[in-house]
Design an enzyme around this catalytic site. Structure first.
Site, PDB file in Angstrom:
ATOM      1  N   SER A  40      33.185  37.736  39.219  1.00 42.17           N
ATOM      2  CA  SER A  40      33.585  37.975  37.838  1.00 42.17           C
ATOM      3  C   SER A  40      33.083  36.877  36.901  1.00 42.17           C
ATOM      4  CB  SER A  40      35.103  38.106  37.792  1.00 42.17           C
ATOM      5  OG  SER A  40      35.456  38.841  36.677  1.00 42.17           O
ATOM      6  N   LYS A  90      29.290  35.332  36.676  1.00 39.31           N
ATOM      7  CA  LYS A  90      28.424  35.041  35.525  1.00 39.31           C
ATOM      8  C   LYS A  90      27.897  33.600  35.672  1.00 39.31           C
ATOM      9  CE  LYS A  90      31.907  37.377  32.542  1.00 39.31           C
ATOM     10  NZ  LYS A  90      31.905  38.779  32.837  1.00 39.31           N
ATOM     11  N   TRP A 114      35.769  48.369  34.006  1.00 35.04           N
ATOM     12  CA  TRP A 114      35.633  47.355  32.954  1.00 35.04           C
ATOM     13  C   TRP A 114      34.257  46.671  33.031  1.00 35.04           C
ATOM     14  CZ3 TRP A 114      37.585  46.440  28.540  1.00 35.04           C
ATOM     15  CH2 TRP A 114      37.799  45.169  28.020  1.00 35.04           C
ATOM     16  N   HIS A 162      38.632  45.344  41.234  1.00 30.32           N
ATOM     17  CA  HIS A 162      37.957  44.094  40.887  1.00 30.32           C
ATOM     18  C   HIS A 162      38.460  42.998  41.838  1.00 30.32           C
ATOM     19  CE1 HIS A 162      35.947  41.535  37.963  1.00 30.32           C
ATOM     20  NE2 HIS A 162      37.029  40.782  37.822  1.00 30.32           N
TER      21      HIS A 162
END
Ligand code: GTR
Length: 447
Positions: free
Chosen positions: A273, A277, A364, A415
C-alpha cells in the site's frame, strides 16, 4: 420488548458479518467503481519522449526517457530527493544471534544513525533474519513495516521499536514503546519463517523511524536533516514523506551491502500500500534494488490515476498531503491529466524483475488499473530485452501471469499481504535471482 441473549448474539454476528463485508469490498462511498463510468482517458506512453518522438533503443531509454520520467515524478508527485541527502553509514549492532528461531536463522539488529549524534539524533532500527544454514551469502527481501519490528514475528528477542501515535482528540504526537501484545501481531503479513525456509533473508525497519505518518509531523522526519538554509517555505517540488521512506530503504540497503552474510546484488524491495508506493519510488531511484515485490500499491503507486476508478488524487491530497510534493495538489480534479502515472512508475523499475499484486476486494486501488499498468510498462521491459506481459486479458482470480521479468496476480480477499502473495513472490524470485538483463555500465549507487 427486550431480545433474548441468544437472539442478540445472532444479531451481533449478522452485523459483524455485514461490516466485514463492507471492509472486504473496500469501497469508500462517493467514488467511481464502475468500469462503464470511467471518463475518457489516454494512457501515458512510457516510450514517447516529451518532444513527441518514440524511444526505440535501450540507450535512448537510459539516457533520455528514463531521466525524463524520473523528473516528472519529482516535479509532480513525490518531489525531489535533495542532492545533499547523503549520510555516511553509521551502524551500531545491538544484537546478533547465529542460532535464532531454534537454529533456523541468524538474527541481527542494528541501528543506523542518520547523524553523528548517534542515538541522540534520528536513527532507524533494522531487524534482519537470514537462513542459518546457507552455504552462500543470502539474497534478502527488504521492506518497511507499519507498526514496529516486534510485530513481524513472535520472537521474544526482537527489540521493540518505539512507535508514533496521536491519541484521540489531541494534536500532539507520542513516541512510546509499544505494548508486548503487539509482538508478532503482523506475523501473517510477513511470513518470516516461510521466507527463511525458502532460502531468503528478510530485513525490515519501522517506517516511523524515518518519518511519522501524520499530518504536520515533518519536524520529526529525516527531511529536517537536509533543509536548505534560510528557506522559509518549501519549494513546490520538495520531497514528501513517501520520498523520505524511499530514502530510508536505500539507507537500509547501504547497510545490507556491508554484511558478508548477505548477497547484496540480490536484494529485493517490498512494500504494501503506501509502503508499496515507497518501495516503488525507492527502486525507481536506486538501481541497486534487484527486484520489486509490490503489494496493492494503488494510486500514486503502480495503479492508474488516469482511469478514474477507486481512489482519486483529491482523496490522496486531502488525506495525505505530506506524502507528496506541493505540486501534487495541482492535479486534484485533473486525474486524467496527471503527467506521471503508475505505468510510468513501473517502467522505471525495468528491466528488473517486478511482481505486481492486487486483491479483488481492494477496489480502492483499482486492481485492473494495476494490471493495465504492468501491461503498459512491459513495453519498456521488452525494449530492454527482459520480456514482459503479453496477455492483454486481466487474469482470473488466483491465476498469476508472468512474462519475462514482469508478473501479476489478483487474489481473492481484501487489501492485505497474505501467504498466497508470499508463495508467488518466492517462486518468482526463485526464477529470477540469477543473472539479470544487463543494466547500463553507468549503473550508479543511489543518491
Ligand atoms: C489509504 C490510501 C491508499 C493506501 C492505503 C494504505 O488510505 O488512500 O492510497 O495507501 O491508505 O496505505 O493502506
Amino acid at each position: 420488548m427486550s431480545l433474548k441473549p441468544a437472539m442478540r448474539q445472532v444479531l451481533w454476528l449478522i452485523l459483524l458479518l455485514l461490516s466485514a463485508g463492507r471492509a472486504w469490498s473496500q469501497q469508500i462511498p462517493g467514488y467511481n467503481y464502475d468500469e462503464s463510468k470511467i471518463p475518457p482517458y489516454s494512457l501515458l506512453d512510457p516510450l514517447r519522449l516529451e518532444n513527441g518522438t518514440t524511444v526505440t533503443t535501450s540507450s535512448e531509454w537510459w539516457s533520455i526517457r528514463r531521466p525524463e520520467i524520473l523528473r516528472l515524478f519529482e516535479e509532480n508527485v513525490f518531489g525531489r530527493t535533495p542532492a545533499n541527502a547523503h549520510v555516511p553509514l553509521r551502524v551500531h549492532q545491538i544484537e546478533m544471534d547465529r542460532n535464532a528461531l531454534d537454529g533456523q536463522a541468524i538474527r541481527k539488529q542494528v541501528d543506523i544513525f542518520f547523524t553523528a549524534k548517534g542515538e541522540a539524533g534520528p536513527y532507524m532500527r533494522v531487524l534482519v533474519y537470514l537462513p542459518a544454514h546457507a552455504t552462500h551469502p543470502s539474497p534478502v527481501i527488504l521492506g518497511l513495516n507499519f507498526r514496529g519490528n516486534q510485530t513481524v514475528l513472535d520472537d521474544p528477542h526482537i527489540q521493540p521499536t518505539p512507535v508514533w501515535s496521536r491519541p484521540e482528540g489531541t494534536t500532539s504526537l507520542e513516541h512510546a514503546q509499544p505494548g508486548e501484545a503487539t509482538r508478532g501481531s503482523e506475523i501473517e503479513e510477513w511470513q518470516v519463517r516461510k521466507i527463511l525456509a525458502h532460502g531468503y533473508g528478510i530485513a525490515t525497519a519501522y517506517y516511523g523511524d524515518i518519518e511519522p505518518d501524520y499530518k504536520d509531523a515533518s519536524q520529526y522526519s529525516v527531511r529536517q536533516l537536509f533543509l536548505r538554509p534560510n528557506d522559509a517555505a518549501p519549494n513546490v517540488d520538495d520531497w514528501g514523506a513517501i520520498g523520505a521512506w524511499a530514502w530510508g530503504l536505500s539507507r537500509a540497503l547501504d547497510y545490507l551491502q556491508t554484511d558478508p552474510d548477505i548477497d547484496a546484488k540480490h536484494v529485493a524491495v517490498t512494500g504494501h500500500s503506501r509502503l508499496g508506493k515507497a518501495a516503488d519510488w525507492a527502486a525507481a531511484q536506486d538501481l541497486r534494488f534487484a527486484a520489486i515485490l509490490s503489494t496493492e500499491s494503488g494510486k500514486a503507486g503502480q495503479s492508474l490515476s488516469r482511469r478514474g476508478l477507486g481512489e482519486s488524487i483529491a482523496h490522496l491530497e486531502h488525506s495525505f498531503p505530506y506524502w507528496f510534493c506541493v505540486n501534487y495538489a495541482k492535479w486534484v480534479g485533473h486525474d486524467q491529466e496527471i503527467p506521471a502515472d503508475g505505468n510510468l512508475l513501473l517502467s522505471l523499475l525495468a528491466p528488473r524483475p517486478v511482481y505486481v499484486a492486487s486483491a479483488v476486494g481492494d477496489e480502492w486501488s483499482d486492481p485492473r488499473g494495476e494490471f493495465l499498468s504492468a501491461m503498459s510498462a512491459s513495453r519498456v521491459y521488452f525494449l530492454l530485452g527482459a520480456g514482459g506481459l503479453t496477455n492483454s486479458e486481466m487474469p482470473a482470480v488466483e491465476h498469476p501471469v508472468q512474462g519475462g521479468n514482469v508478473a501479476y496476480h489478483v487474489r481473492s480477499g481484501k487489501h492485505d499481504v497474505t501467504a498466497f502473495d508470499w508463495d508467488q513472490y518466492l517462486q518468482f524470485l526463485d526464477t529470477h535471482f540469477h543473472p539479470q538483463a544487463a543494466l547500463p555500465s553507468s549503473r550508479k549507487q543511489s543518491r
